[in-house]
Design a protein around this motif. Structure first.
Motif, PDB file in Angstrom:
ATOM      1  N   ASP A 351       0.845  -1.184   0.000  1.00 14.69           N
ATOM      2  CA  ASP A 351       0.000   0.000   0.000  1.00 14.69           C
ATOM      3  C   ASP A 351       0.882   1.236   0.000  1.00 14.69           C
ATOM      4  OD1 ASP A 351      -2.395  -1.438   0.271  1.00 14.69           O
ATOM      5  OD2 ASP A 351      -2.260  -1.421   2.462  1.00 14.69           O
ATOM      6  N   ILE A 352       0.398   2.310  -0.605  1.00 12.08           N
ATOM      7  CA  ILE A 352       1.000   3.624  -0.400  1.00 12.08           C
ATOM      8  C   ILE A 352       0.386   4.215   0.863  1.00 12.08           C
ATOM      9  CG2 ILE A 352       1.291   5.953  -1.330  1.00 12.08           C
ATOM     10  CD1 ILE A 352       2.907   3.701  -2.745  1.00 12.08           C
ATOM     11  N   VAL A 353       1.246   4.774   1.705  1.00 17.18           N
ATOM     12  CA  VAL A 353       0.846   5.307   3.004  1.00 17.18           C
ATOM     13  C   VAL A 353       1.332   6.749   3.096  1.00 17.18           C
ATOM     14  CG1 VAL A 353       1.224   5.112   5.499  1.00 17.18           C
ATOM     15  CG2 VAL A 353       0.917   3.045   4.106  1.00 17.18           C
ATOM     16  N   THR A 354       0.525   7.613   3.688  1.00 20.87           N
ATOM     17  CA  THR A 354       0.979   8.967   3.990  1.00 20.87           C
ATOM     18  C   THR A 354       0.985   9.167   5.497  1.00 20.87           C
ATOM     19  OG1 THR A 354       0.639  11.324   3.565  1.00 20.87           O
ATOM     20  CG2 THR A 354      -1.330   9.990   3.792  1.00 20.87           C
ATOM     21  N   VAL A 355       1.964   9.919   5.969  1.00 11.15           N
ATOM     22  CA  VAL A 355       2.079  10.212   7.398  1.00 11.15           C
ATOM     23  C   VAL A 355       1.107  11.330   7.749  1.00 11.15           C
ATOM     24  CG1 VAL A 355       3.659  10.828   9.271  1.00 11.15           C
ATOM     25  CG2 VAL A 355       4.532   9.584   7.269  1.00 11.15           C
ATOM     26  N   THR A 356       0.346  11.124   8.812  1.00 12.00           N
ATOM     27  CA  THR A 356      -0.572  12.142   9.310  1.00 12.00           C
ATOM     28  C   THR A 356      -0.041  12.694  10.633  1.00 12.00           C
ATOM     29  OG1 THR A 356      -1.920  10.571  10.569  1.00 12.00           O
ATOM     30  CG2 THR A 356      -2.482  10.897   8.239  1.00 12.00           C
ATOM     31  N   ASP A 357      -0.804  13.574  11.255  1.00  7.73           N
ATOM     32  CA  ASP A 357      -0.356  14.162  12.520  1.00  7.73           C
ATOM     33  C   ASP A 357      -0.290  13.143  13.644  1.00  7.73           C
ATOM     34  OD1 ASP A 357      -0.077  16.684  11.411  1.00  7.73           O
ATOM     35  OD2 ASP A 357      -2.123  17.302  11.945  1.00  7.73           O
ATOM     36  N   ASP A 358      -1.060  12.062  13.507  1.00  9.78           N
ATOM     37  CA  ASP A 358      -1.095  11.095  14.609  1.00  9.78           C
ATOM     38  C   ASP A 358      -0.894   9.655  14.171  1.00  9.78           C
ATOM     39  OD1 ASP A 358      -3.464  10.761  13.263  1.00  9.78           O
ATOM     40  OD2 ASP A 358      -4.762  11.146  14.988  1.00  9.78           O
ATOM     41  N   GLY A 359      -0.375   9.439  12.975  1.00  4.11           N
ATOM     42  CA  GLY A 359      -0.138   8.067  12.526  1.00  4.11           C
ATOM     43  C   GLY A 359       0.056   7.992  11.034  1.00  4.11           C
ATOM     44  N   GLY A 360      -0.661   7.079  10.400  1.00  7.57           N
ATOM     45  CA  GLY A 360      -0.560   6.922   8.958  1.00  7.57           C
ATOM     46  C   GLY A 360      -1.928   6.715   8.348  1.00  7.57           C
ATOM     47  N   ARG A 361      -2.028   6.995   7.052  1.00  5.28           N
ATOM     48  CA  ARG A 361      -3.274   6.783   6.309  1.00  5.28           C
ATOM     49  C   ARG A 361      -2.947   6.056   5.022  1.00  5.28           C
ATOM     50  NH1 ARG A 361      -6.324   9.959   2.355  1.00  5.28           N
ATOM     51  NH2 ARG A 361      -4.814  11.661   2.508  1.00  5.28           N
ATOM     52  N   ARG A 362      -3.653   4.968   4.772  1.00  2.00           N
ATOM     53  CA  ARG A 362      -3.439   4.214   3.538  1.00  2.00           C
ATOM     54  C   ARG A 362      -4.084   4.944   2.359  1.00  2.00           C
ATOM     55  NH1 ARG A 362      -1.982  -1.195   5.047  1.00  2.00           N
ATOM     56  NH2 ARG A 362      -2.706  -1.765   7.140  1.00  2.00           N
ATOM     57  N   LEU A 363      -3.365   4.981   1.248  1.00  2.00           N
ATOM     58  CA  LEU A 363      -3.936   5.501   0.008  1.00  2.00           C
ATOM     59  C   LEU A 363      -4.386   4.368  -0.906  1.00  2.00           C
ATOM     60  CD1 LEU A 363      -1.616   8.538  -0.784  1.00  2.00           C
ATOM     61  CD2 LEU A 363      -3.649   8.408   0.667  1.00  2.00           C
ATOM     62  N   ASN A 364      -4.148   3.128  -0.470  1.00  2.00           N
ATOM     63  CA  ASN A 364      -4.710   1.942  -1.127  1.00  2.00           C
ATOM     64  C   ASN A 364      -5.555   1.215  -0.104  1.00  2.00           C
ATOM     65  OD1 ASN A 364      -1.642   1.989  -2.551  1.00  2.00           O
ATOM     66  ND2 ASN A 364      -3.402   1.824  -3.922  1.00  2.00           N
ATOM     67  N   ASN A 365      -6.752   0.833  -0.500  1.00  2.00           N
ATOM     68  CA  ASN A 365      -7.702   0.300   0.476  1.00  2.00           C
ATOM     69  C   ASN A 365      -8.422  -0.957   0.003  1.00  2.00           C
ATOM     70  OD1 ASN A 365      -7.719   2.426   2.742  1.00  2.00           O
ATOM     71  ND2 ASN A 365      -7.867   3.661   0.874  1.00  2.00           N
ATOM     72  N   THR A 366      -7.825  -1.683  -0.937  1.00  2.00           N
ATOM     73  CA  THR A 366      -8.429  -2.964  -1.326  1.00  2.00           C
ATOM     74  C   THR A 366      -8.092  -4.021  -0.285  1.00  2.00           C
ATOM     75  OG1 THR A 366      -6.493  -3.420  -2.714  1.00  2.00           O
ATOM     76  CG2 THR A 366      -8.425  -2.459  -3.793  1.00  2.00           C
ATOM     77  N   ASP A 367      -8.866  -5.107  -0.305  1.00  2.00           N
ATOM     78  CA  ASP A 367      -8.725  -6.163   0.676  1.00  2.00           C
ATOM     79  C   ASP A 367      -7.323  -6.774   0.616  1.00  2.00           C
ATOM     80  OD1 ASP A 367      -9.108  -8.233   2.452  1.00  2.00           O
ATOM     81  OD2 ASP A 367     -10.995  -8.903   1.556  1.00  2.00           O
ATOM     82  N   HIS A 368      -6.728  -7.016   1.782  1.00  2.00           N
ATOM     83  CA  HIS A 368      -5.408  -7.638   1.842  1.00  2.00           C
ATOM     84  C   HIS A 368      -5.491  -9.162   1.806  1.00  2.00           C
ATOM     85  CE1 HIS A 368      -3.363  -3.927   3.890  1.00  2.00           C
ATOM     86  NE2 HIS A 368      -3.781  -3.696   2.658  1.00  2.00           N
ATOM     87  N   ALA A 369      -6.682  -9.718   1.983  1.00  2.14           N
ATOM     88  CA  ALA A 369      -6.819 -11.162   1.939  1.00  2.14           C
ATOM     89  C   ALA A 369      -6.465 -11.688   0.551  1.00  2.14           C
ATOM     90  CB  ALA A 369      -8.261 -11.576   2.290  1.00  2.14           C
ATOM     91  N   MET A 370      -6.004 -12.938   0.499  1.00  2.00           N
ATOM     92  CA  MET A 370      -5.627 -13.498  -0.789  1.00  2.00           C
ATOM     93  C   MET A 370      -6.880 -13.780  -1.611  1.00  2.00           C
ATOM     94  SD  MET A 370      -2.964 -16.540  -1.715  1.00  2.00           S
ATOM     95  CE  MET A 370      -3.523 -17.611  -0.427  1.00  2.00           C
TER      96      MET A 370
END
Length: 374
Positions: A351-370
């Motif tokens: 996933d692409i992630v961006t740093v926020t003021d209190d953690g991280g936010r994913r810019l990809n949000n599809t299911d991680h399950a196989m």
């Protein structure tokens, strides 16, 4: 409904160039020299139609107007660049020495940051014109130059990530078994374009043993029932990059295959959970790697956990041991652990992630399950 973001203005580019010159001065540099490539696009919006042996270079020095040195035959295009109004153009014609034109803009004996993709031909020419000058790569001298994105850049990166997610959801509907990797890759490329990408940079489809090569290019191997398939794809939308990976299976996986996937999924979540402002980049790598090490597959995780992304799909910062640069809100990077079993299969989740003021936010949000494909 998807909307096209407002274009960056000359004022935006002026601010970026001023910041780059200021960061260079803070780093003890006399200035910055930027050749055609992602740094030039970021700073000026100018993307030459062709990069040739003719010198094009942006000269940035604090307290002075930015100057773009260009071949005369390319000056009309440079004048139309989005950031052209924020700089001066200085052109040179064939038959004249471009380094003699550039040298007066520099300081003899100064140390300059140089964009990483500058041709050796041009760097040597500048060294000959100014033998007392010295040079250092921008990745080494100013690694944060493009690392922290503003709200408008984040909007573009989020849109690119959402488009890549939409492409993934659609690719799950196409047949895999009995088709070549190149055919599935072509489907992926078409989907990225369908969902708004202007440029497709890569479509990795690694089936069976080919998945054990992290940078395998789609080939003529025919995908079969029972194959694990690594999908890694991305490109540019609104000038900013997407990059995501998921691993699917043709039919039901074996318990061993499911176990490997579960380990990578846990590692990816651990890497994401480590994203906090002030935390060193290497801690993201450590968090993901620890899960894979503890599961006994440490030697099979053969690359860094992540790379930055922006106007290009690979740029600083890097999530790797030894990188002590602290995370800053606005940074964007991949979190992509993997396990690769030579001759058998590979698994990667990204996933692409961006740093926020209190953690991280994913810019990809599809299911991680196989996902199971046919």
């Amino acid at each position: 409904m998807s909307t096209t973001p407002a274009p960056f203005t000359a004022a935006d580019y002026r601010a970026r160039m001023a910041r780059a010159a200021h960061l260079a001065a803070q780093a003890g540099l006399a200035g910055v020299l930027v050749a055609p490539g992602p740094d030039l696009v970021h700073l000026t919006g100018y993307r030459p139609t062709a990069t040739t042996e003719r010198l094009t270079v942006l000269v940035l020095r604090e307290g002075r107007d930015p100057v773009l040195v260009v071949p005369t035959l390319e000056a009309p295009d440079a004048e139309q660049a989005p950031g052209a109004a924020a700089l001066r153009l200085r052109d040179w014609t064939d038959g004249h020495d471009p380094y003699a034109v550039t040298a007066p803009l520099l300081t003899s004996g100064g140390r300059f940051g140089v964009s990483d993709n500058t041709w050796a031909l041009h760097l040597l020419g500048l060294q000959h014109a100014l033998p007392a000058s010295s040079y250092v790569s921008l990745t080494e001298a100013l690694p944060m130059l493009r690392a922290v994105k503003d709200a408008f850049e984040l909007e573009r990166l989020a849109a690119a990530g959402a488009a890549a997610d939409a492409a993934y959801e659609e690719i799950l509907k196409v047949p895999f078994a009995g088709r070549k990797e190149t055919e599935v890759a072509a489907d992926l490329a078409a989907l990225l374009l369908r969902f708004g990408h202007s440029q497709v940079d890569f479509t990795v489809v690694g089936s069976g043993p080919n998945g054990a090569n992290p940078h395998h290019e789609a080939g003529d191997r025919t995908i079969s029932a029972g194959d694990m398939v690594v999908l890694d794809f991305g490109g540019l939308k609104h000038g900013y990059g997407s990059d995501t990976s998921r691993t699917v299976h043709v039919g039901e996986p074996s318990p061993a295959e499911q176990h490997i996937h579960d380990v990578v999924r846990e590692a990816q979540q651990a890497g994401f959970a480590a994203v906090l402002p002030g935390v060193a980049c290497q801690e993201v790598d450590r968090a993901a790697r620890e899960i894979i090490d503890e599961a006994g597959y440490g030697d099979l995780f053969i690359h860094r956990t992540g790379h930055g992304i922006g106007v290009t799909t690979h740029e600083p910062p890097y999530m790797i041991e030894g990188e002590e640069q602290p995370l800053v809100p606005g940074m964007c990077f991949s979190v992509e652990p993997g396990i690769y079993l030579p001759g058998r299969f590979g698994v990667r989740i990204e996933d692409i992630v961006t740093v926020t003021d209190d953690g991280g936010r994913r810019l990809n949000n599809t299911d991680h399950a196989m996902a199971i494909v046919s």
